[in-house]
Motif scaffolding. Structure first.
Motif, PDB file in Angstrom:
ATOM      1  N   GLY A   1       0.836  -1.191   0.000  1.00  0.00           N
ATOM      2  CA  GLY A   1       0.000   0.000   0.000  1.00  0.00           C
ATOM      3  C   GLY A   1       0.867   1.235   0.000  1.00  0.00           C
ATOM      4  O   GLY A   1       2.087   1.176   0.162  1.00  0.00           O
ATOM      5  N   SER A   2       0.224   2.370  -0.207  1.00  0.00           N
ATOM      6  CA  SER A   2       0.997   3.575  -0.445  1.00  0.00           C
ATOM      7  C   SER A   2       1.286   4.353   0.831  1.00  0.00           C
ATOM      8  O   SER A   2       1.898   5.390   0.798  1.00  0.00           O
ATOM      9  CB  SER A   2       0.275   4.448  -1.453  1.00  0.00           C
ATOM     10  OG  SER A   2      -0.994   4.779  -0.961  1.00  0.00           O
ATOM     11  N   PHE A   3       0.814   3.879   1.985  1.00  0.00           N
ATOM     12  CA  PHE A   3       1.047   4.644   3.197  1.00  0.00           C
ATOM     13  C   PHE A   3       2.296   4.185   3.924  1.00  0.00           C
ATOM     14  O   PHE A   3       2.400   3.032   4.314  1.00  0.00           O
ATOM     15  CB  PHE A   3      -0.126   4.521   4.149  1.00  0.00           C
ATOM     16  CG  PHE A   3      -1.279   5.332   3.715  1.00  0.00           C
ATOM     17  CD1 PHE A   3      -1.379   6.655   4.105  1.00  0.00           C
ATOM     18  CD2 PHE A   3      -2.241   4.806   2.892  1.00  0.00           C
ATOM     19  CE1 PHE A   3      -2.436   7.437   3.679  1.00  0.00           C
ATOM     20  CE2 PHE A   3      -3.303   5.582   2.466  1.00  0.00           C
ATOM     21  CZ  PHE A   3      -3.398   6.898   2.852  1.00  0.00           C
ATOM     22  N   LEU A   4       3.255   5.087   4.099  1.00  0.00           N
ATOM     23  CA  LEU A   4       4.380   4.781   4.963  1.00  0.00           C
ATOM     24  C   LEU A   4       3.888   4.859   6.398  1.00  0.00           C
ATOM     25  O   LEU A   4       2.995   5.637   6.716  1.00  0.00           O
ATOM     26  CB  LEU A   4       5.485   5.811   4.751  1.00  0.00           C
ATOM     27  CG  LEU A   4       5.994   5.884   3.316  1.00  0.00           C
ATOM     28  CD1 LEU A   4       6.995   7.014   3.182  1.00  0.00           C
ATOM     29  CD2 LEU A   4       6.625   4.555   2.928  1.00  0.00           C
ATOM     30  N   PRO A   5       4.485   4.075   7.289  1.00  0.00           N
ATOM     31  CA  PRO A   5       4.063   4.165   8.685  1.00  0.00           C
ATOM     32  C   PRO A   5       4.326   5.561   9.237  1.00  0.00           C
ATOM     33  O   PRO A   5       5.222   6.255   8.765  1.00  0.00           O
ATOM     34  CB  PRO A   5       4.949   3.138   9.394  1.00  0.00           C
ATOM     35  CG  PRO A   5       5.507   2.267   8.335  1.00  0.00           C
ATOM     36  CD  PRO A   5       5.532   3.074   7.078  1.00  0.00           C
ATOM     37  N   ASN A   6       3.569   5.959  10.224  1.00  0.00           N
ATOM     38  CA  ASN A   6       3.835   7.228  10.876  1.00  0.00           C
ATOM     39  C   ASN A   6       5.180   7.158  11.593  1.00  0.00           C
ATOM     40  O   ASN A   6       5.735   6.096  11.823  1.00  0.00           O
ATOM     41  CB  ASN A   6       2.715   7.557  11.851  1.00  0.00           C
ATOM     42  CG  ASN A   6       1.509   8.134  11.134  1.00  0.00           C
ATOM     43  OD1 ASN A   6       1.630   9.083  10.384  1.00  0.00           O
ATOM     44  ND2 ASN A   6       0.349   7.530  11.334  1.00  0.00           N
TER      45      ASN A   6
ATOM     46  N   GLN B   1      -3.069  14.693  -2.446  1.00  0.00           N
ATOM     47  CA  GLN B   1      -3.471  13.551  -3.259  1.00  0.00           C
ATOM     48  C   GLN B   1      -4.124  13.970  -4.572  1.00  0.00           C
ATOM     49  O   GLN B   1      -4.022  13.257  -5.558  1.00  0.00           O
ATOM     50  CB  GLN B   1      -4.464  12.663  -2.487  1.00  0.00           C
ATOM     51  CG  GLN B   1      -3.852  11.912  -1.328  1.00  0.00           C
ATOM     52  CD  GLN B   1      -2.998  10.744  -1.767  1.00  0.00           C
ATOM     53  OE1 GLN B   1      -3.307  10.069  -2.742  1.00  0.00           O
ATOM     54  NE2 GLN B   1      -1.903  10.510  -1.067  1.00  0.00           N
TER      55      GLN B   1
ATOM     56  N   SER C   1       4.093  12.189   7.546  1.00  0.00           N
ATOM     57  CA  SER C   1       4.405  11.043   6.693  1.00  0.00           C
ATOM     58  C   SER C   1       3.562  11.126   5.422  1.00  0.00           C
ATOM     59  O   SER C   1       3.937  10.608   4.384  1.00  0.00           O
ATOM     60  CB  SER C   1       4.068   9.744   7.405  1.00  0.00           C
ATOM     61  OG  SER C   1       4.545   9.745   8.705  1.00  0.00           O
ATOM     62  N   MET C   2       2.400  11.775   5.546  1.00  0.00           N
ATOM     63  CA  MET C   2       1.507  11.962   4.408  1.00  0.00           C
ATOM     64  C   MET C   2       2.222  12.472   3.155  1.00  0.00           C
ATOM     65  O   MET C   2       1.961  12.016   2.052  1.00  0.00           O
ATOM     66  CB  MET C   2       0.462  12.985   4.833  1.00  0.00           C
ATOM     67  CG  MET C   2      -0.531  13.359   3.802  1.00  0.00           C
ATOM     68  SD  MET C   2      -1.124  15.042   4.119  1.00  0.00           S
ATOM     69  CE  MET C   2      -1.959  14.881   5.675  1.00  0.00           C
TER      70      MET C   2
ATOM     71  N   SER D   1       4.242   9.696   1.843  1.00  0.00           N
ATOM     72  CA  SER D   1       3.342   8.671   1.305  1.00  0.00           C
ATOM     73  C   SER D   1       2.835   9.064  -0.079  1.00  0.00           C
ATOM     74  O   SER D   1       2.586   8.215  -0.926  1.00  0.00           O
ATOM     75  CB  SER D   1       2.152   8.443   2.239  1.00  0.00           C
ATOM     76  OG  SER D   1       2.563   7.907   3.472  1.00  0.00           O
TER      77      SER D   1
ATOM     78  N   GLN E   1      -6.143   1.405  -0.341  1.00  0.00           N
ATOM     79  CA  GLN E   1      -4.943   2.238  -0.300  1.00  0.00           C
ATOM     80  C   GLN E   1      -3.847   1.652   0.572  1.00  0.00           C
ATOM     81  O   GLN E   1      -2.672   1.871   0.305  1.00  0.00           O
ATOM     82  CB  GLN E   1      -5.283   3.635   0.224  1.00  0.00           C
ATOM     83  CG  GLN E   1      -6.129   4.476  -0.707  1.00  0.00           C
ATOM     84  CD  GLN E   1      -5.338   5.015  -1.889  1.00  0.00           C
ATOM     85  OE1 GLN E   1      -4.175   5.350  -1.769  1.00  0.00           O
ATOM     86  NE2 GLN E   1      -5.977   5.081  -3.044  1.00  0.00           N
TER      87      GLN E   1
ATOM     88  N   LEU F   1      -3.083  -2.768  -0.462  1.00  0.00           N
ATOM     89  CA  LEU F   1      -2.795  -3.150  -1.842  1.00  0.00           C
ATOM     90  C   LEU F   1      -1.889  -2.100  -2.466  1.00  0.00           C
ATOM     91  O   LEU F   1      -1.808  -0.972  -1.978  1.00  0.00           O
ATOM     92  CB  LEU F   1      -4.097  -3.263  -2.644  1.00  0.00           C
ATOM     93  CG  LEU F   1      -5.057  -4.371  -2.189  1.00  0.00           C
ATOM     94  CD1 LEU F   1      -6.427  -4.197  -2.822  1.00  0.00           C
ATOM     95  CD2 LEU F   1      -4.480  -5.745  -2.540  1.00  0.00           C
TER      96      LEU F   1
END
Lengths: 476, 476
Positions: free
Chosen positions: A97-102, A197, A218-219, A222, B197, B200
């Motif tokens: 997924g595209s979110f890096l951890p905080n 986004q 992080s957003m 991300s 998001q 995946l």
């Protein structure tokens, strides 16, 4: 004997739960049999008991085990005993997924605060509970007509709130807009998320004040953005630096917080404001203006948005820093075409949110209680700021430097001694006080953000005394 | 003379506003001078007057013009008359970013419904206002203690609501879980958004029921997923098709709606349920189970999640289809490690949402009013469904076929005549009735989703009569 691998990127508790899972599926622990006690397993594996508690919770959530009275854990029944049971490798899914951890610092602080209520909180960028207008909000709620005659949130936000905000922004911030150009969000975080986004693409370069709150998001990473530093000095950012960044890196957007900047408390000076607007207009460059703090001070300078003839500014505001932890309402003011694009994208993320807090917010800002609330808030914030400043002078004379901010929620402190941020934070948490290390905002080591708005007034002296001990013990 | 370019991807109103902007900046219309009337400009450019209204709104939102009494538009003062004024090319920013625009059909339907309240709405997948328990919610709200003694939403959702939901899910859906494995979202849309998001990556293959609501979600395309069809027949999806898709395309997740599927109304049959779970478990493949409709019917089959020993299922639910347009509350139930990842990512998108609707929801599902509300809802939905079915038999005998769904909000209709979806929708809107064309859900042409839950009971006959006229006029 098997032990968890401390070098592995996989958390210890997941390693343990996967190990036990294999032994269960392998038949070592048949259905109904008890697993070792948490204490025993912790000793065997050389980990904290809390890690085993987490591992057992994980096994339970996968249906491998059950809790029985006497806090024992037993292996659960296999409903498909003849099928080959294979649980998805959830940790792999959780890593994609595209979110890096905080960021680890933020998690560490949050977990410590959640786990130990005796820690004095100079870290959370929020108002203390007593500064929230809970009584006023409770009263409005109890008198609210429901269902609302005006219908629901259609994705852009509850219409009467957008109208009320357009008036509010004109009265308090001299911004002229209409309900068509306002999007209601669930706070500044969502506003920034929508902008990064929807209006930018991965790989785009943007300029971000440094140090700044935005650096800690992080957003931005991300979203795949390349961040360039826009240094903040005592008069804010230098517009010439914007021009240089545009020339060298083709930046596509600028993020600034001109009034009582988070974390430094700086106010962008008037000359630089006009030059920043001119530069942006010349380069056709959008400015995202985050303005959470202006109402915390008397006589805050007008926002860029109010002076922005060329519509270069996307203006972001929220109630979070001036009211109501329970409402969570923010807004974006932008040209209608941008708002309509953001609204469309937002419908893919959620279909708008509850109309109830929006009704309450609309009534609160129009109520006769609003002005006295803001008045009281300003007095209390000044009082707490001064308490903290005095405590710092008393407990750490010469060891820290700071300027008194004229608004906002934070004191930005420089420690006049070599200091490792991470060690200091650990030490401070151990002494029972939390703050945010400056490096999180992209500052050089040895800075701290101390939020005076968050603790109760009577906690401030003790908190600074604990911090002083922590600083001394690290400096030695 | 300049005219807008109808082949351009840029909307007409933006072309017009940019054209006028150039003429204003070029000095043709100096500050204070009036622009032509909307009617006149519409005639000159050969567009609808509403297009010019939009173009003028756009100019106004950029600060180029102002409205004066008498609905005239004049060119505004230039505050930085000596600087080179350049507005960001907002439409280019609005076209970048990772969000594809929502589908034209949905926009068309939404805009028509918003613009003309006389259109009978068989399109919106919602309860009619009279089916919403507004009175109960209003009463709970007026008696709510505020601020809540239990604190606020920490990102995962208000703790008492998560606890109440764990009980609710055990009682109503036989799902055993705890508050640690529940994440509160602002509805199923946000639940799906978080899953696509965070779990995946772009390029991943997933299997999606066809036809299905999921097919209509631009969200899936925006996330860069490759969608593979999992055909739905009268017994739901075929588990063998999952196996084939996994072999041929390495699908990484399955999306299903086993009870009263949207839009077909189908129930996945018991034999297929067990085989689906076995297949998923064998392949280590997560199932996302969307379950919005089970409480709309007596004796709904248990969800997959209740039978899922291997924890393959991510379960999604919400109040939207059984209560409360004003609350907007949904949830995800999943293994704790997945919930904690989703919570972390969600903190980047927004910091949780207002505690007030969460307090209300927690009280509502625990209240003695909840069971009678659900009872009444089921009766009313059955009544409306039967009204619609009778009207269809009467108005369109032989021309449409459908099965009576045992739950949910929709009738899925096949038209027994060649029919272009887009033309039929235009015609229906012209006749004053809205529905959703089946092609939006990936069905072959000539299907319609007719939502009987949305119109008032007394509108159903008239709506179907209008629809029959539209169908006949297209069939001719």
């Amino acid at each position: 004997m098997w032990k968890p691998d401390r070098q592995s990127p996989l958390p210890l508790y997941l390693q343990i739960s996967e190990h036990l899972q294999e032994r269960i599926v392998g038949g070592e622990f048949p259905p109904g049999s008890p697993l070792p006690s948490e204490r025993k397993l912790a000793r065997l594996f050389g980990v904290n008991r809390s890690t085993v508690v987490q591992a057992y919770a994980e096994l339970r959530s996968h249906g491998f085990t059950e809790s029985i009275p006497g806090s024992k854990t037993i292996v659960g029944p296999f409903k498909h005993a003849n099928a080959e049971i294979r649980t998805p490798e959830w940790h792999r899914y959780a890593e994609s997924g595209s979110f890096l951890p905080n960021l680890p610092f933020l998690r560490l602080i949050r977990e410590n605060l959640a786990g130990d209520p005796s820690i004095i909180d100079f870290a959370s960028g929020k108002l203390s509970v007593d500064l929230s207008p809970d009584r006023e909000i409770g009263r409005i709620m109890r008198n609210l007509p429901y269902p609302p005659a005006e219908g629901y949130d259609g994705g852009q936000g509850f219409l009467p709130l957008r109208k009320a905000l357009a008036e509010f922004l004109e009265r308090h911030r001299s911004i002229r807009t209409t309900e068509a150009s306002v999007l209601i969000t669930s706070g500044s975080q969502q506003s920034l998320y929508l902008i990064t986004q929807c209006l930018l693409s991965p790989g785009d370069a943007v300029a971000v004040e440094t140090p700044s709150f935005t650096r800690s998001l992080s957003m931005f990473q991300s979203a795949g953005l390349r961040l360039y530093r826009l240094p903040v000095d005592e008069r804010g950012v230098d517009p010439d630096a914007v021009r240089t960044l545009h020339r060298n890196h083709r930046i596509k957007m600028i993020f600034v917080n001109p009034n009582y900047q988070n974390p430094t408390g700086t106010v962008l000076d008037p000359g630089r404001r006009s030059r920043l607007l001119e530069t942006a207009s010349e380069l056709g460059l959008p400015i995202v203006e985050d303005d959470p703090h202006s109402l915390t001070a008397d006589d805050a300078p007008l926002p860029l948005k109010a002076e922005d003839a060329a519509s270069n500014t996307l203006y972001i505001g929220s109630f979070s820093k001036i009211a109501a932890a329970g409402l969570r309402i923010g807004w974006i003011v932008a040209p209608h075409s941008v708002i309509s694009r953001l609204t469309d994208a937002r419908r893919q993320m959620d279909l708008g949110f509850s109309v109830i807090p929006q009704q309450i917010a609309a009534r609160f800002i129009g109520s006769p209680q609003f002005a006295p609330h803001i008045e009281r808030l300003r007095q209390q914030l000044t009082y707490k700021r001064d308490l903290m400043a005095e405590a710092l002078e008393r407990e750490l004379p010469g060891l820290v430097s700071f300027s008194l901010p004229e608004g906002g929620l934070h004191l930005w402190c420089k420690i006049n001694a070599a200091m490792n941020d991470s060690r200091l934070l650990d030490e401070a948490l151990g002494h029972g006080v939390a703050f945010v290390p400056g490096s999180l905002y992209g500052a050089e080591a040895g800075h701290m953000r101390l939020t005076y708005a968050r603790p109760k007034a009577e906690e401030i002296d003790l908190g600074i005394a604990r911090l002083a001990e922590a600083i001394r013990s690290v400096a030695e």
